[in-house]
Write a protein that holds these residues in place. Structure first.
Motif, PDB file in Angstrom:
ATOM      1  N   ARG A 169      86.938 -30.106  14.941  1.00 55.39           N
ATOM      2  CA  ARG A 169      87.102 -28.662  14.976  1.00 55.39           C
ATOM      3  C   ARG A 169      86.237 -28.083  16.099  1.00 55.39           C
ATOM      4  O   ARG A 169      85.089 -28.448  16.251  1.00 55.39           O
ATOM      5  CB  ARG A 169      86.700 -28.043  13.643  1.00 55.39           C
ATOM      6  N   LYS A 170      86.814 -27.175  16.834  1.00 59.87           N
ATOM      7  CA  LYS A 170      86.098 -26.503  17.914  1.00 59.87           C
ATOM      8  C   LYS A 170      85.817 -25.067  17.503  1.00 59.87           C
ATOM      9  O   LYS A 170      86.647 -24.409  16.889  1.00 59.87           O
ATOM     10  CB  LYS A 170      86.926 -26.494  19.194  1.00 59.87           C
ATOM     11  N   ALA A 171      84.630 -24.601  17.865  1.00 60.73           N
ATOM     12  CA  ALA A 171      84.288 -23.205  17.602  1.00 60.73           C
ATOM     13  C   ALA A 171      84.970 -22.354  18.664  1.00 60.73           C
ATOM     14  O   ALA A 171      84.789 -22.556  19.859  1.00 60.73           O
ATOM     15  CB  ALA A 171      82.790 -22.996  17.631  1.00 60.73           C
ATOM     16  N   LYS A 172      85.781 -21.420  18.220  1.00 58.27           N
ATOM     17  CA  LYS A 172      86.503 -20.578  19.169  1.00 58.27           C
ATOM     18  C   LYS A 172      85.793 -19.246  19.323  1.00 58.27           C
ATOM     19  O   LYS A 172      85.256 -18.698  18.373  1.00 58.27           O
ATOM     20  CB  LYS A 172      87.932 -20.342  18.679  1.00 58.27           C
ATOM     21  N   ILE A 173      85.786 -18.737  20.542  1.00 61.57           N
ATOM     22  CA  ILE A 173      85.222 -17.422  20.834  1.00 61.57           C
ATOM     23  C   ILE A 173      86.399 -16.501  21.091  1.00 61.57           C
ATOM     24  O   ILE A 173      87.249 -16.787  21.944  1.00 61.57           O
ATOM     25  CB  ILE A 173      84.283 -17.467  22.047  1.00 61.57           C
ATOM     26  N   SER A 174      86.433 -15.410  20.387  1.00 58.31           N
ATOM     27  CA  SER A 174      87.558 -14.493  20.544  1.00 58.31           C
ATOM     28  C   SER A 174      87.444 -13.711  21.848  1.00 58.31           C
ATOM     29  O   SER A 174      86.391 -13.670  22.491  1.00 58.31           O
ATOM     30  CB  SER A 174      87.633 -13.537  19.351  1.00 58.31           C
TER      31      SER A 174
ATOM     32  N   GLU B 229      84.757 -11.023  21.739  1.00 64.28           N
ATOM     33  CA  GLU B 229      83.402 -11.530  21.935  1.00 64.28           C
ATOM     34  C   GLU B 229      83.132 -11.812  23.403  1.00 64.28           C
ATOM     35  O   GLU B 229      82.033 -11.566  23.911  1.00 64.28           O
ATOM     36  CB  GLU B 229      83.182 -12.780  21.094  1.00 64.28           C
ATOM     37  N   VAL B 230      84.124 -12.316  24.118  1.00 69.48           N
ATOM     38  CA  VAL B 230      83.975 -12.585  25.554  1.00 69.48           C
ATOM     39  C   VAL B 230      83.735 -11.270  26.295  1.00 69.48           C
ATOM     40  O   VAL B 230      82.867 -11.183  27.170  1.00 69.48           O
ATOM     41  CB  VAL B 230      85.221 -13.317  26.105  1.00 69.48           C
TER      42      VAL B 230
END
Length: 118
Positions: free
Chosen positions: A28-33, A36-37
């Motif tokens: 699982r990868k932590a996604k940045i929305s 947030e970017v």
């Protein structure tokens, strides 16, 4: 029955291997929305802007202090000149010098016209 037990044992062994494979495959990868970017970019821009603003204010303060010191130096020089001129005025306004200058110009002391002032 030994062949049935062997088949069951092989199936259990294969199930264990498949479970191990499935467990290692799942990452699982932590996604940045996107929001947030955008917030991180806005924060970086604000930090950069504030840093530049602080440096420019410090430079302006430095220049102002430099000018103040130059003005103070010129004030000190002018004060010394003024003090020298006051000393010179005091020297030139002595009674002996004034009397001597008056005699050179032809004035004579008349005691009837002189009044003492205290």
């Amino acid at each position: 029955m030994s062949s049935i037990a062997k088949k069951i044992q092989e199936q259990q062994y294969e199930d264990q291997q498949q479970q191990q494979i499935h467990q290692t495959v799942v990452i699982r990868k932590a996604k940045i929305s996107i929001g947030e970017v955008i917030l991180l970019c806005a924060l970086a821009i604000m930090v950069t802007f504030l840093g530049v603003k602080i440096v420019s204010n410090q430079a302006a303060i430095y220049e102002t202090n430099k000018e103040i010191q130059q003005v103070e130096v010129s004030i000190d020089k002018q004060s010394k000149v003024n003090e020298d001129l006051k000393v010179q005025v005091d020297e030139l306004s002595t009674y002996e010098r004034i009397w001597k200058k008056a005699e050179e110009l032809g004035f004579k002391l008349n005691k009837n016209n002189v009044k003492g002032v205290q």
